[in-house]
Every structure is written in C-alpha cells, then in structure tokens.
Design a protein around this motif. Structure first.
Motif, PDB file in Angstrom:
ATOM      1  N   LEU A 108      41.957  44.551  16.351  1.00  0.00           N
ATOM      2  CA  LEU A 108      41.299  44.988  17.584  1.00  0.00           C
ATOM      3  C   LEU A 108      39.887  45.444  17.277  1.00  0.00           C
ATOM      4  N   CYS A 109      38.947  45.013  18.101  1.00  0.00           N
ATOM      5  CA  CYS A 109      37.583  45.542  18.053  1.00  0.00           C
ATOM      6  C   CYS A 109      37.182  45.864  19.482  1.00  0.00           C
ATOM      7  N   ALA A 110      36.989  47.145  19.778  1.00  0.00           N
ATOM      8  CA  ALA A 110      36.718  47.587  21.146  1.00  0.00           C
ATOM      9  C   ALA A 110      35.255  47.993  21.308  1.00  0.00           C
ATOM     10  N   THR A 111      34.546  47.271  22.132  1.00  0.00           N
ATOM     11  CA  THR A 111      33.170  47.577  22.527  1.00  0.00           C
ATOM     12  C   THR A 111      32.229  47.676  21.333  1.00  0.00           C
ATOM     13  N   ALA A 112      32.476  46.858  20.303  1.00  0.00           N
ATOM     14  CA  ALA A 112      31.612  46.906  19.128  1.00  0.00           C
ATOM     15  C   ALA A 112      31.410  45.537  18.484  1.00  0.00           C
ATOM     16  N   TRP A 113      32.042  44.506  19.021  1.00  0.00           N
ATOM     17  CA  TRP A 113      31.957  43.177  18.400  1.00  0.00           C
ATOM     18  C   TRP A 113      30.507  42.709  18.284  1.00  0.00           C
ATOM     19  N   HIS A 114      29.694  43.028  19.278  1.00  0.00           N
ATOM     20  CA  HIS A 114      28.296  42.588  19.292  1.00  0.00           C
ATOM     21  C   HIS A 114      27.458  43.232  18.193  1.00  0.00           C
ATOM     22  N   TRP A 115      27.967  44.307  17.586  1.00  0.00           N
ATOM     23  CA  TRP A 115      27.236  44.955  16.500  1.00  0.00           C
ATOM     24  C   TRP A 115      27.562  44.329  15.141  1.00  0.00           C
ATOM     25  N   LEU A 116      28.565  43.476  15.074  1.00  0.00           N
ATOM     26  CA  LEU A 116      28.981  42.881  13.808  1.00  0.00           C
ATOM     27  C   LEU A 116      28.179  41.615  13.514  1.00  0.00           C
ATOM     28  N   ASP A 117      28.101  41.271  12.242  1.00  0.00           N
ATOM     29  CA  ASP A 117      27.372  40.078  11.814  1.00  0.00           C
ATOM     30  C   ASP A 117      28.070  38.826  12.353  1.00  0.00           C
ATOM     31  N   PRO A 118      27.403  38.037  13.202  1.00  0.00           N
ATOM     32  CA  PRO A 118      28.043  36.858  13.785  1.00  0.00           C
ATOM     33  C   PRO A 118      28.485  35.832  12.751  1.00  0.00           C
ATOM     34  N   ALA A 119      27.862  35.841  11.585  1.00  0.00           N
ATOM     35  CA  ALA A 119      28.230  34.886  10.547  1.00  0.00           C
ATOM     36  C   ALA A 119      29.511  35.274   9.824  1.00  0.00           C
ATOM     37  N   VAL A 120      29.962  36.516  10.032  1.00  0.00           N
ATOM     38  CA  VAL A 120      31.098  37.042   9.272  1.00  0.00           C
ATOM     39  C   VAL A 120      32.284  37.392  10.157  1.00  0.00           C
ATOM     40  N   ARG A 121      32.042  37.939  11.350  1.00  0.00           N
ATOM     41  CA  ARG A 121      33.057  38.666  12.103  1.00  0.00           C
ATOM     42  C   ARG A 121      34.305  37.843  12.430  1.00  0.00           C
ATOM     43  N   ALA A 122      34.171  36.671  13.030  1.00  0.00           N
ATOM     44  CA  ALA A 122      35.352  35.894  13.428  1.00  0.00           C
ATOM     45  C   ALA A 122      36.103  35.383  12.203  1.00  0.00           C
ATOM     46  N   ARG A 123      35.371  34.889  11.223  1.00  0.00           N
ATOM     47  CA  ARG A 123      36.011  34.370  10.011  1.00  0.00           C
ATOM     48  C   ARG A 123      36.792  35.458   9.293  1.00  0.00           C
ATOM     49  N   LYS A 124      36.212  36.642   9.174  1.00  0.00           N
ATOM     50  CA  LYS A 124      36.888  37.713   8.458  1.00  0.00           C
ATOM     51  C   LYS A 124      38.071  38.254   9.250  1.00  0.00           C
ATOM     52  N   ALA A 125      37.921  38.365  10.576  1.00  0.00           N
ATOM     53  CA  ALA A 125      39.045  38.814  11.404  1.00  0.00           C
ATOM     54  C   ALA A 125      40.222  37.853  11.277  1.00  0.00           C
ATOM     55  N   ALA A 126      39.932  36.552  11.270  1.00  0.00           N
ATOM     56  CA  ALA A 126      41.001  35.562  11.117  1.00  0.00           C
ATOM     57  C   ALA A 126      41.673  35.697   9.748  1.00  0.00           C
ATOM     58  N   ALA A 127      40.882  35.933   8.721  1.00  0.00           N
ATOM     59  CA  ALA A 127      41.434  36.063   7.364  1.00  0.00           C
ATOM     60  C   ALA A 127      42.313  37.298   7.230  1.00  0.00           C
ATOM     61  N   ALA A 128      42.058  38.311   8.067  1.00  0.00           N
ATOM     62  CA  ALA A 128      42.849  39.547   8.006  1.00  0.00           C
ATOM     63  C   ALA A 128      44.211  39.407   8.658  1.00  0.00           C
ATOM     64  N   LEU A 129      44.394  38.346   9.461  1.00  0.00           N
ATOM     65  CA  LEU A 129      45.602  38.202  10.279  1.00  0.00           C
ATOM     66  C   LEU A 129      46.647  37.301   9.626  1.00  0.00           C
ATOM     67  N   ARG A 130      47.893  37.608   9.898  1.00  0.00           N
ATOM     68  CA  ARG A 130      48.988  36.701   9.540  1.00  0.00           C
ATOM     69  C   ARG A 130      48.927  35.469  10.435  1.00  0.00           C
ATOM     70  N   PRO A 131      49.562  34.363  10.028  1.00  0.00           N
ATOM     71  CA  PRO A 131      49.642  33.214  10.927  1.00  0.00           C
ATOM     72  C   PRO A 131      50.307  33.613  12.246  1.00  0.00           C
ATOM     73  N   GLY A 132      49.674  33.260  13.347  1.00  0.00           N
ATOM     74  CA  GLY A 132      50.191  33.639  14.658  1.00  0.00           C
ATOM     75  C   GLY A 132      49.795  35.035  15.089  1.00  0.00           C
ATOM     76  N   GLY A 133      49.037  35.745  14.261  1.00  0.00           N
ATOM     77  CA  GLY A 133      48.545  37.067  14.642  1.00  0.00           C
ATOM     78  C   GLY A 133      47.454  36.966  15.692  1.00  0.00           C
ATOM     79  N   VAL A 134      47.143  38.096  16.334  1.00  0.00           N
ATOM     80  CA  VAL A 134      46.239  38.078  17.495  1.00  0.00           C
ATOM     81  C   VAL A 134      45.019  38.970  17.260  1.00  0.00           C
ATOM     82  N   LEU A 135      43.860  38.406  17.559  1.00  0.00           N
ATOM     83  CA  LEU A 135      42.611  39.158  17.602  1.00  0.00           C
ATOM     84  C   LEU A 135      42.337  39.555  19.041  1.00  0.00           C
TER      85      LEU A 135
END
Length: 265
Positions: A108-135
């Motif tokens: 979960l990222c609440a009201t702060a996604w826009h402050w994260l590095d666009p080159a990193v944020r989605a890729r790293k969030a996906a890597a943190a999740l189990r298969p079928g996990g939810v962002l």
C-alpha cells in the motif's frame, strides 16, 4: 524531490490536520488482496501513520518504510497505541530499502506515490509482492463541494501569492469529483501487473479557520514559500474564512484507490 522532505519538518501538524482514510477503502483493499488477520503488508511512505493505524487495527502485519525520521517516530507512537499491533516502521527511502527475502501479500502507498522515483516504484513494488499479490495506490484529490463559495473566493488569495496552476489557472481550483480519474496507465502497461481497477470514496471534513490554516500549512507548495508570502497567503485565507464564512469551512475530498494484481508466475 526537495518538496517530498518538507513534511518531516512539521510532523505533528501533519498528523493533527490531515484527514484519515475511510474504512470502506480498506475494505476494498482487503477484499481485492484477500487480506486477513496476520497477512503481511508493506506500506510505502506511511507518513505519521494514518493508514498504518487502520491496517494494524485489522490485525495485519505491517512493515512501513518511511523517508522522514520525525514522521517515522510519530508513526511508531501512533500505532503503539493499537492493542496487539504488528507493525515495524523503518526509516529509509523506499527506493534504497533492501527487500526482504519473504514476499508480501500486499503493498500500500497512500497519497505518496507521486513522490517516489517513477523509474523504480512500480518495479520494486511488484518485486516485493508474492505472485497474485495486490498493490494499492491511494490518491487524494480536493474536489468541488463543501464550502464551494469560499474556495471560489479564495482563488484570489492563492493567485495573489503566486500559487498558479500548470495551465495558468489558480492552483486550488476544484474539479467536480465525477471528472477526477486516477492514473492507471502506469500499471496497465507494466508487465508485472494485471487486473487493474480503481474505486472512489468521497469524504467531507469541517474545519474551523485555525484548523483550516493549520491544514494548508502542511501542503508542500505552501511550506516552500518564502515566509512573507506564506504569512500573507494564510492571513488572506483566514480573513476570508472569518469575515464571510463565519469561521467554518467544509472541505470535500475524494480518495481513490488503484488496485493492481501481480501476475501468477
């Protein structure tokens, strides 16, 4: 990226004034991710812990990664009041934080996604999740409604002290909530995600003049103003609220959560 560090300078005011997230938003998150007591959730940029508390109260095991040391300290104190809370608050930029070996059920990222590095944020969030996990990415918008006449009149204050929007309009011109859509393209085009959806949750909060000025003071674009301009803006808004609106302002928010599931590998 300097503006993303301004919140840490006044963590107590931020915690006191920022609106809390509606329970229905966490219901939607829980349903999408299949979260239950003991589920492992990574929270990115928890701030002072508004969302963290709601997750701790539901019995989820939360690891919260916060950039600001003052924000993190306040979040620890806040969640410490929740009986049986399973929360660890880590001080680090999310982009630099080493992911643990065990994946999370949800991020979960609440009201702060826009402050994260666009080159990193989605890729790293996906890597943190189990298969079928939810962002879940929560966006907060100021929308038309509430004390609309106040916000219309307040445009002159924002404009007078240099707060203009990208297209020349006043920065805090309010859009009808039916015209506000969160950005989903980032997740729809990312190879790691599928089943992208979003839901909206409107909330209206009433403030006294002092409470409203306290809130405005936490906005990054106000915090970085020169002291004279910041004081002038707050005085202009305060005078307007007291003189024409009886010292009570109703502010309407729209919280939208974007949900994206990682692909089964």
């Amino acid at each position: 990226m300097h503006r993303r560090t301004t919140f840490d300078d006044d963590a107590e005011r931020y915690a006191r004034t920022r609106p809390t997230y509606p329970a229905a938003l966490f219901d939607a998150f829980a349903d999408a991710a299949g979260l239950r007591n003991g589920s492992r959730v990574l929270e990115v940029a928890p701030g002072t812990g508004q969302a963290t508390v709601s997750m701790a109260e539901r019995g989820w095991s939360v690891t919260a990664v916060e950039l600001g040391a003052q924000m993190a300290a306040l979040a620890r104190r806040t969640v410490g009041a929740v009986p049986g809370a399973q929360v660890e608050v880590v001080v680090s930029p999310f982009e630099d934080w080493p992911l643990p070996a065990d994946p999370f059920d949800a991020v979960l990222c609440a009201t702060a996604w826009h402050w994260l590095d666009p080159a990193v944020r989605a890729r790293k969030a996906a890597a943190a999740l189990r298969p079928g996990g939810v962002l879940a990415v929560v966006w907060s918008s100021h929308v038309a409604g509430g004390s609309q006449e106040f916000f219309d009149a307040a445009s002159a204050c924002w404009e007078r002290f240099g707060q203009r929007g990208r297209n020349g309009g006043t920065r805090f011109t309010l859009t009808p909530e039916t015209e506000v859509s969160p950005t989903t393209a980032e997740f729809e085009r990312h190879d790691a995600f599928t089943e992208v959806s979003h839901q909206g949750f409107p909330v209206e909060v009433e403030y006294s003049t002092d409470q409203y000025l306290d809130l405005i003071s936490t906005y990054s674009q106000v915090a970085v103003l020169e002291p004279e301009a910041r004081e002038g803006l707050l005085a202009c808004l305060g005078d307007l609220a007291d003189r024409r609106f009886g010292g009570r302002i109703r502010h309407r928010y729209l919280f939208q959560v974007v949900l994206a599931r990682t692909r089964q590998r």
